[in-house]
Design a protein around this motif. Structure first.
Motif, PDB file in Angstrom:
ATOM      1  N   TYR A   1       0.842  -1.188   0.000  1.00  0.00           N
ATOM      2  CA  TYR A   1       0.000   0.000   0.000  1.00  0.00           C
ATOM      3  C   TYR A   1       0.877   1.236   0.000  1.00  0.00           C
ATOM      4  O   TYR A   1       1.951   1.244   0.593  1.00  0.00           O
ATOM      5  CB  TYR A   1      -0.904   0.041   1.241  1.00  0.00           C
ATOM      6  CG  TYR A   1      -2.034  -0.951   1.183  1.00  0.00           C
ATOM      7  CD1 TYR A   1      -3.221  -0.616   0.566  1.00  0.00           C
ATOM      8  CD2 TYR A   1      -1.900  -2.209   1.736  1.00  0.00           C
ATOM      9  CE1 TYR A   1      -4.266  -1.529   0.502  1.00  0.00           C
ATOM     10  CE2 TYR A   1      -2.926  -3.126   1.679  1.00  0.00           C
ATOM     11  CZ  TYR A   1      -4.112  -2.778   1.064  1.00  0.00           C
ATOM     12  OH  TYR A   1      -5.132  -3.674   0.997  1.00  0.00           O
ATOM     13  N   LYS A   2       0.408   2.261  -0.691  1.00  0.00           N
ATOM     14  CA  LYS A   2       1.060   3.563  -0.588  1.00  0.00           C
ATOM     15  C   LYS A   2       0.015   4.544  -0.104  1.00  0.00           C
ATOM     16  O   LYS A   2      -1.179   4.396  -0.377  1.00  0.00           O
ATOM     17  CB  LYS A   2       1.675   3.997  -1.909  1.00  0.00           C
ATOM     18  CG  LYS A   2       0.689   4.320  -3.003  1.00  0.00           C
ATOM     19  CD  LYS A   2       1.432   4.795  -4.224  1.00  0.00           C
ATOM     20  CE  LYS A   2       0.449   5.147  -5.324  1.00  0.00           C
ATOM     21  NZ  LYS A   2       1.130   5.601  -6.527  1.00  0.00           N
ATOM     22  N   THR A   3       0.443   5.519   0.643  1.00  0.00           N
ATOM     23  CA  THR A   3      -0.478   6.481   1.222  1.00  0.00           C
ATOM     24  C   THR A   3      -0.817   7.557   0.202  1.00  0.00           C
ATOM     25  O   THR A   3       0.080   8.149  -0.397  1.00  0.00           O
ATOM     26  CB  THR A   3       0.133   7.134   2.466  1.00  0.00           C
ATOM     27  OG1 THR A   3       0.511   6.099   3.369  1.00  0.00           O
ATOM     28  CG2 THR A   3      -0.862   8.046   3.147  1.00  0.00           C
ATOM     29  N   GLY A   4      -2.114   7.789   0.012  1.00  0.00           N
ATOM     30  CA  GLY A   4      -2.567   8.822  -0.902  1.00  0.00           C
ATOM     31  C   GLY A   4      -2.541  10.188  -0.249  1.00  0.00           C
ATOM     32  O   GLY A   4      -2.161  10.349   0.919  1.00  0.00           O
TER      33      GLY A   4
ATOM     34  N   HIS B   1      -5.534   7.839   2.806  1.00  0.00           N
ATOM     35  CA  HIS B   1      -6.043   6.503   2.515  1.00  0.00           C
ATOM     36  C   HIS B   1      -4.989   5.705   1.762  1.00  0.00           C
ATOM     37  O   HIS B   1      -4.289   6.229   0.892  1.00  0.00           O
ATOM     38  CB  HIS B   1      -7.318   6.576   1.681  1.00  0.00           C
ATOM     39  CG  HIS B   1      -8.452   7.234   2.393  1.00  0.00           C
ATOM     40  ND1 HIS B   1      -9.165   6.596   3.371  1.00  0.00           N
ATOM     41  CD2 HIS B   1      -8.981   8.466   2.285  1.00  0.00           C
ATOM     42  CE1 HIS B   1     -10.101   7.413   3.836  1.00  0.00           C
ATOM     43  NE2 HIS B   1      -9.999   8.562   3.187  1.00  0.00           N
ATOM     44  N   GLY B   2      -4.885   4.419   2.082  1.00  0.00           N
ATOM     45  CA  GLY B   2      -3.927   3.565   1.407  1.00  0.00           C
ATOM     46  C   GLY B   2      -4.430   3.142   0.041  1.00  0.00           C
ATOM     47  O   GLY B   2      -5.591   2.793  -0.128  1.00  0.00           O
TER      48      GLY B   2
END
Length: 60
Positions: free
Chosen positions: A25-28, A32-33
């Motif tokens: 996951y990357k953080t937006g 939010h992931g």
């Protein structure tokens, strides 16, 4: 390693082979992931190594 990707560019499509290694996951921007996945040992159809790893957004 990424020089091969730069030479290919985005002007034409191709067929590539790789191994899906893991999900992540990357953080937006809003916290939010966003799901991603990692492809390792990315090669073209002739067997030439294009990239050792590549993170891709997991979208529709």
């Amino acid at each position: 390693m990424r020089d091969a990707l730069k030479q290919i560019g985005n002007k034409e499509r191709g067929t590539y082979v790789g191994v899906v290694s893991r999900l992540g996951y990357k953080t937006g921007y809003n916290g939010h992931g966003k799901p991603t996945f990692l492809i390792i040992n990315l090669t073209d159809i002739n067997g030439n190594l294009v990239a050792d790893h590549l993170w891709i957004n997991y979208t529709k």
